[in-house]
Design a protein around this motif. Structure first.
Motif, short mmCIF file in Angstrom:
data_model
loop_
_atom_site.label_atom_id
_atom_site.label_comp_id
_atom_site.label_asym_id
_atom_site.label_seq_id
_atom_site.Cartn_x
_atom_site.Cartn_y
_atom_site.Cartn_z
N ALA A 18 1.83 4.99 7.30
CA ALA A 18 1.08 4.00 8.07
C ALA A 18 1.85 3.54 9.30
O ALA A 18 3.08 3.43 9.29
CB ALA A 18 0.75 2.79 7.19
N GLN A 45 0.55 4.01 1.42
CA GLN A 45 0.70 4.71 2.69
C GLN A 45 1.90 4.19 3.49
O GLN A 45 2.24 4.74 4.54
CB GLN A 45 -0.56 4.58 3.54
N CYS A 54 0.84 -1.20 0.00
CA CYS A 54 0.00 0.00 0.00
C CYS A 54 0.88 1.25 0.00
O CYS A 54 1.92 1.30 0.66
CB CYS A 54 -0.91 0.01 1.22
N PRO A 99 0.64 10.81 4.36
CA PRO A 99 0.36 9.87 5.45
C PRO A 99 1.42 8.78 5.47
O PRO A 99 1.93 8.37 4.42
CB PRO A 99 -1.01 9.31 5.09
N GLY A 120 -3.41 4.01 -2.67
CA GLY A 120 -3.68 3.81 -1.24
C GLY A 120 -4.65 2.68 -1.00
O GLY A 120 -5.47 2.33 -1.86
N GLN A 177 -4.19 12.73 -0.28
CA GLN A 177 -4.49 11.36 -0.67
C GLN A 177 -3.33 10.78 -1.46
O GLN A 177 -2.68 11.48 -2.23
CB GLN A 177 -5.77 11.30 -1.51
N ALA A 200 -8.63 1.92 4.94
CA ALA A 200 -8.11 2.19 6.27
C ALA A 200 -8.62 1.18 7.29
O ALA A 200 -9.79 0.78 7.26
CB ALA A 200 -8.47 3.60 6.72
N VAL A 214 -3.96 12.92 10.35
CA VAL A 214 -3.95 12.37 9.00
C VAL A 214 -4.89 13.13 8.08
O VAL A 214 -4.70 13.13 6.85
CB VAL A 214 -4.29 10.86 9.04
N PRO A 273 -3.45 4.63 8.35
CA PRO A 273 -2.56 5.64 7.78
C PRO A 273 -1.92 6.56 8.79
O PRO A 273 -1.11 7.42 8.42
CB PRO A 273 -3.48 6.41 6.82
#
Length: 276
Positions: free
Chosen positions: A148, A92, A90, A146, A254, A250, A257, A245, A133
């Motif tokens: 994670a 993030q 991902c 962001p 991504g 964006q 969540a 966040v 994130p």
């Protein structure tokens, strides 16, 4: 009969894909860096554990809400041996290769006698599905995004109705140590892998102390532990906290969540990725 295994990784966990012949698949290694040499002692000491609801230990057992913990320190845990894991990560999850210009030392995928790792998890199937994130961070100067602090990994179609976790010595050799056989409930087994300071672990993580929350510009100091895994001196960039966040842009690519009710810190222990 088959079931889905969901593993949630939290804290200092570095995802390193190892490609094989089939495009986009292979093995996903999760490296948990040792904290030696970074001044992380006392309350900053990180502990690698596997956690799961104790009810999974009994066939047909109910959810007990009582976490069982198994220490992963000094060991390698292989889940679903093979090379059919998706290598997609991902967006993030921040990529350290963007600043190091090189991959991690491939020696970390074999016996580790240099204490660079505290543990390694190798995933031979499944895919990353969701992330938490975390917060908005300044990665490189002027680059806000962001990053994670948690990631979920799901392995569908696990054979049978149970999974046994075991730990081999990180240094290589010796017998495996069993960590528990977990029995599926409603077609699923959920476990967590934490690499967090001890006070943030189950069964009673400390509540967030708002008086010590970072201010804009404060670095994620624990992030330095990742840079010892590249086999040579590399540039070091520490993410700097910017805000919640909601202030982050964006990210293309991504993932959905994870609901924000897991109770772990988004400020100090954030996950990352790197290539070989």
């Amino acid at each position: 009969m088959a079931f889905t295994l969901r593993m949630t990784f939290s804290g200092l966990c570095l995802f390193v894909p190892e490609p094989t012949a089939a495009p986009g698949t292979g093995r996903m290694h999760v490296l948990l860096p040792g904290m030696g040499g970074h001044g992380h002692h006392g309350p900053d000491r990180h502990v690698p554990v596997l956690s799961y609801d104790a009810g999974y230990l009994v066939p047909g057992g109910p959810s007990l809400g009582v976490p069982a913990l198994a220490l992963l320190e000094g060991g390698v845990m292989t889940v679903a041996a093979g090379d059919a894991a998706s290598l997609a990560i991902c967006s993030q999850v921040v990529n350290l290769g963007e600043v190091t210009g090189r991959g991690v030392d491939p020696d970390h995928l074999g016996p580790d006698n240099r204490k660079k790792l505290t543990s390694r998890i190798t995933l031979g199937a499944g895919a990353m599905t969701r992330v938490s994130p975390g917060a908005c961070w300044e990665w490189r100067p002027g680059e806000f995004r962001p990053i994670a602090n948690m990631a979920e990994w799901e392995i569908p179609n696990m054979p049978g109705d149970s999974v046994t976790f075991s730990l081999q010595a990180l240094s290589g050799g010796g017998p495996a140590r069993e960590l528990g056989t977990l029995h599926a409930r409603d077609g699923r087994v959920n476990v967590q892998v934490f690499h967090e300071p001890q006070q943030e672990l189950p069964p009673s993580p400390a509540p967030v102390d708002h008086a010590t929350m970072p201010k804009p510009g404060d670095p994620a100091a624990h992030f330095t532990a990742y840079y010892g895994l590249f086999g040579a001196p590399v540039p070091v960039v520490l993410p700097r906290y910017w805000g919640p966040v909601s202030e982050a842009p964006q990210m293309a690519g991504g993932c959905p969540a994870i609901p924000p009710d897991q109770g772990v810190s988004v400020f100090t222990c954030i996950i990352g990725r790197a290539d070989l």
